[in-house]
Design a protein around this motif. Sequence first.
Motif, PDB file in Angstrom:
ATOM      1  N   MET A 145       0.959  -1.301   0.106  1.00  0.00           N
ATOM      2  CA  MET A 145      -0.048   0.023   0.088  1.00  0.00           C
ATOM      3  C   MET A 145       0.916   1.181  -0.069  1.00  0.00           C
ATOM      4  O   MET A 145       1.828   1.555   0.845  1.00  0.00           O
ATOM      5  CB  MET A 145      -0.834  -0.048   1.221  1.00  0.00           C
ATOM      6  CG  MET A 145      -2.132  -1.164   0.912  1.00  0.00           C
ATOM      7  SD  MET A 145      -2.665  -1.622   2.697  1.00  0.00           S
ATOM      8  CE  MET A 145      -1.035  -2.977   3.261  1.00  0.00           C
ATOM      9  N   ALA A 146       0.710   2.173  -0.871  1.00  0.00           N
ATOM     10  CA  ALA A 146       1.532   3.157  -1.189  1.00  0.00           C
ATOM     11  C   ALA A 146       0.847   4.458  -0.855  1.00  0.00           C
ATOM     12  O   ALA A 146      -0.326   4.782  -1.513  1.00  0.00           O
ATOM     13  CB  ALA A 146       2.283   3.042  -2.748  1.00  0.00           C
ATOM     14  N   VAL A 147       1.812   5.409  -0.240  1.00  0.00           N
ATOM     15  CA  VAL A 147       0.923   6.722   0.323  1.00  0.00           C
ATOM     16  C   VAL A 147       1.931   7.785  -0.257  1.00  0.00           C
ATOM     17  O   VAL A 147       3.075   7.643   0.008  1.00  0.00           O
ATOM     18  CB  VAL A 147       0.796   6.660   1.516  1.00  0.00           C
ATOM     19  CG1 VAL A 147       0.255   8.149   2.099  1.00  0.00           C
ATOM     20  CG2 VAL A 147      -0.118   5.579   2.357  1.00  0.00           C
ATOM     21  N   LYS A 185       4.006   5.768  -5.534  1.00  0.00           N
ATOM     22  CA  LYS A 185       3.679   5.098  -6.547  1.00  0.00           C
ATOM     23  C   LYS A 185       4.267   5.595  -7.819  1.00  0.00           C
ATOM     24  O   LYS A 185       4.374   4.878  -8.842  1.00  0.00           O
ATOM     25  CB  LYS A 185       1.768   5.241  -6.741  1.00  0.00           C
ATOM     26  CG  LYS A 185       1.212   4.611  -7.839  1.00  0.00           C
ATOM     27  CD  LYS A 185       0.872   5.623  -8.976  1.00  0.00           C
ATOM     28  CE  LYS A 185      -0.018   5.115 -10.203  1.00  0.00           C
ATOM     29  NZ  LYS A 185      -0.340   5.979 -11.194  1.00  0.00           N
ATOM     30  N   GLY A 224       4.216   2.837 -10.545  1.00  0.00           N
ATOM     31  CA  GLY A 224       3.109   1.791 -10.175  1.00  0.00           C
ATOM     32  C   GLY A 224       3.633   0.377 -10.162  1.00  0.00           C
ATOM     33  O   GLY A 224       2.457  -0.110  -9.795  1.00  0.00           O
ATOM     34  N   ILE A 279       2.735  -2.544  -6.710  1.00  0.00           N
ATOM     35  CA  ILE A 279       2.107  -1.914  -5.636  1.00  0.00           C
ATOM     36  C   ILE A 279       0.452  -2.361  -5.827  1.00  0.00           C
ATOM     37  O   ILE A 279      -0.112  -2.426  -6.990  1.00  0.00           O
ATOM     38  CB  ILE A 279       2.014  -0.145  -5.972  1.00  0.00           C
ATOM     39  CG1 ILE A 279       3.495   0.346  -5.450  1.00  0.00           C
ATOM     40  CG2 ILE A 279       0.899   0.658  -5.076  1.00  0.00           C
ATOM     41  CD1 ILE A 279       3.652   1.610  -6.024  1.00  0.00           C
ATOM     42  N   ARG A 306      -2.096  -1.014  -3.764  1.00  0.00           N
ATOM     43  CA  ARG A 306      -3.173   0.085  -3.722  1.00  0.00           C
ATOM     44  C   ARG A 306      -2.389   1.415  -3.584  1.00  0.00           C
ATOM     45  O   ARG A 306      -1.272   1.459  -2.710  1.00  0.00           O
ATOM     46  CB  ARG A 306      -4.281  -0.227  -2.523  1.00  0.00           C
ATOM     47  CG  ARG A 306      -5.141  -1.418  -2.748  1.00  0.00           C
ATOM     48  CD  ARG A 306      -5.801  -1.739  -1.408  1.00  0.00           C
ATOM     49  NE  ARG A 306      -6.604  -0.637  -0.935  1.00  0.00           N
ATOM     50  CZ  ARG A 306      -6.831  -0.618   0.487  1.00  0.00           C
ATOM     51  NH1 ARG A 306      -6.610  -1.795   1.204  1.00  0.00           N
ATOM     52  NH2 ARG A 306      -7.714   0.340   0.635  1.00  0.00           N
ATOM     53  N   TRP A 307      -2.725   2.444  -4.058  1.00  0.00           N
ATOM     54  CA  TRP A 307      -2.136   3.771  -3.511  1.00  0.00           C
ATOM     55  C   TRP A 307      -2.851   4.983  -3.287  1.00  0.00           C
ATOM     56  O   TRP A 307      -4.159   4.879  -3.834  1.00  0.00           O
ATOM     57  CB  TRP A 307      -1.101   3.953  -4.870  1.00  0.00           C
ATOM     58  CG  TRP A 307      -1.749   4.081  -6.248  1.00  0.00           C
ATOM     59  CD1 TRP A 307      -2.228   3.188  -6.951  1.00  0.00           C
ATOM     60  CD2 TRP A 307      -2.398   5.350  -6.903  1.00  0.00           C
ATOM     61  NE1 TRP A 307      -2.915   3.730  -8.126  1.00  0.00           N
ATOM     62  CE2 TRP A 307      -3.081   4.820  -7.926  1.00  0.00           C
ATOM     63  CE3 TRP A 307      -2.286   6.656  -6.617  1.00  0.00           C
ATOM     64  CZ2 TRP A 307      -3.477   5.901  -8.865  1.00  0.00           C
ATOM     65  CZ3 TRP A 307      -2.982   7.640  -7.387  1.00  0.00           C
ATOM     66  CH2 TRP A 307      -3.422   7.196  -8.521  1.00  0.00           C
ATOM     67  N   HIS A 334      -2.476   9.198  -3.537  1.00  0.00           N
ATOM     68  CA  HIS A 334      -1.790  10.507  -3.685  1.00  0.00           C
ATOM     69  C   HIS A 334      -2.226  11.262  -2.481  1.00  0.00           C
ATOM     70  O   HIS A 334      -3.279  11.244  -1.767  1.00  0.00           O
ATOM     71  CB  HIS A 334      -1.665  11.351  -4.871  1.00  0.00           C
ATOM     72  CG  HIS A 334      -1.022  10.747  -5.881  1.00  0.00           C
ATOM     73  ND1 HIS A 334      -1.319  10.684  -7.145  1.00  0.00           N
ATOM     74  CD2 HIS A 334       0.189  10.429  -6.048  1.00  0.00           C
ATOM     75  CE1 HIS A 334      -0.380  10.061  -7.927  1.00  0.00           C
ATOM     76  NE2 HIS A 334       0.716  10.196  -7.009  1.00  0.00           N
ATOM     77  N   THR A 340       5.292   4.776   2.517  1.00  0.00           N
ATOM     78  CA  THR A 340       4.675   6.305   3.029  1.00  0.00           C
ATOM     79  C   THR A 340       5.970   7.158   2.465  1.00  0.00           C
ATOM     80  O   THR A 340       6.919   6.963   3.121  1.00  0.00           O
ATOM     81  CB  THR A 340       4.045   6.497   4.215  1.00  0.00           C
ATOM     82  OG1 THR A 340       3.018   5.891   4.335  1.00  0.00           O
ATOM     83  CG2 THR A 340       3.851   7.974   4.205  1.00  0.00           C
TER      84      THR A 340
END
Length: 389
Positions: free
Chosen positions: A233-235, A239, A244, A247, A249-250, A252, A277
């Motif tokens: 999970m990218a915060v 991403k 991308g 990953i 889910r992401w 911005h 993050t």
Amino acid sequence: MVLDRVILIVLDSVGVGALPDAAKYGDEGSNTLGNIAAAVDLHLPNMARLGLGNILPLKGIAPVAAPAAAYGKMASRTAGKDTTSGHWELAGLILERPFPLYPSGFPPEIIEPFEKAIGRKVLGNKPASGTVIIEELGAEHMRTGYPIVYTSADSVFQIAAHEDVIPVQELYRYCKIARQLLRGEHAVGRVIARPFVGEPGHFIRTDRRQDFSLEPPRPTLLDAVMNAGLQVMAVGKIKDIFAGRGISRWIHTHDNMDGVDQTRNFIRESNRGLIFTNLVDFDMRYGHRNDVAGYAAALEAFDRRLPELLEALNEKDVLVLTADHGCDPTTPSTDHSREYVPLLVYGNRIQPVDLGVRSTFADLGATVAELLGVPYDLAGESFASMLMK
């Protein structure tokens, strides 16, 4: 013992002292955190409790006898000091050669086909501070409709445009065109959209910035975690930095506090895996603008929110705080600085040991993989055995 989740937070540009080769980059004497603490009355009680003051001497932040986290610092083995290579090295990918730089601007073989593809001339084409160049060329941009192209001491092709002159989606299209052109010997780390609003003398960059990074040339920790059936999970701009790849889910974010909110939201879910993050304000809003007071205030704001993250952790979670490079706001330069990065590792199953000086950021990637029980054959030496109680 395999843990459930690692929450890896990159405090973008919060370096902790010049690397031995910093002079080659013009960064001798840089120490982002140390120099800020020397310049202002810095209060970071929660990070201090974890062991921040045990990593390096900090005015007003003493080392603690019993830190709550494991602590240390890490050196970069990749030649460079940019966001992309820093994050890639954290994830186990060390570049054999640095990304190209353009201290005199981009050559005709890049600019001419770019202008032809977008149907407009460009302004600028030189290294510059983003806020300075839009003040310098913003009025001409609004009059002509020509986008502002600039670079920095990092491997970036940046395109600035007023949102009322070139709509944001059109600016993104320009960036995608540039990304396709910037290949081979001109494969810069990132193409960055820099939208802004306002009037001459009062321009403001908006939060609709977007980075168009190269795709990592080899697998990273993120791919390893995904291949093991876990979530990534990218915060923030994670991403974008990894194009991308790897990953699940992401999201911005608008600023650091939104980044903390979104990280906390992901922690409250039950998915096993990695929450990754990036908190960019330290770098983008303060480091590059040599705003010492603003940088210090942003550090204190994050420190006040840190207990929320710690309290949200489950029994088998680990929180890691680190950085990707420096950006010392106390030096004349407005560029990134080549520095060690901090390392704080906290969790109920974690021993608060001295991790020393790691020879590469990639040691963290190897450690995260081992903590999660993920097969891993990338760069770095795991220090998970030092951490587990």
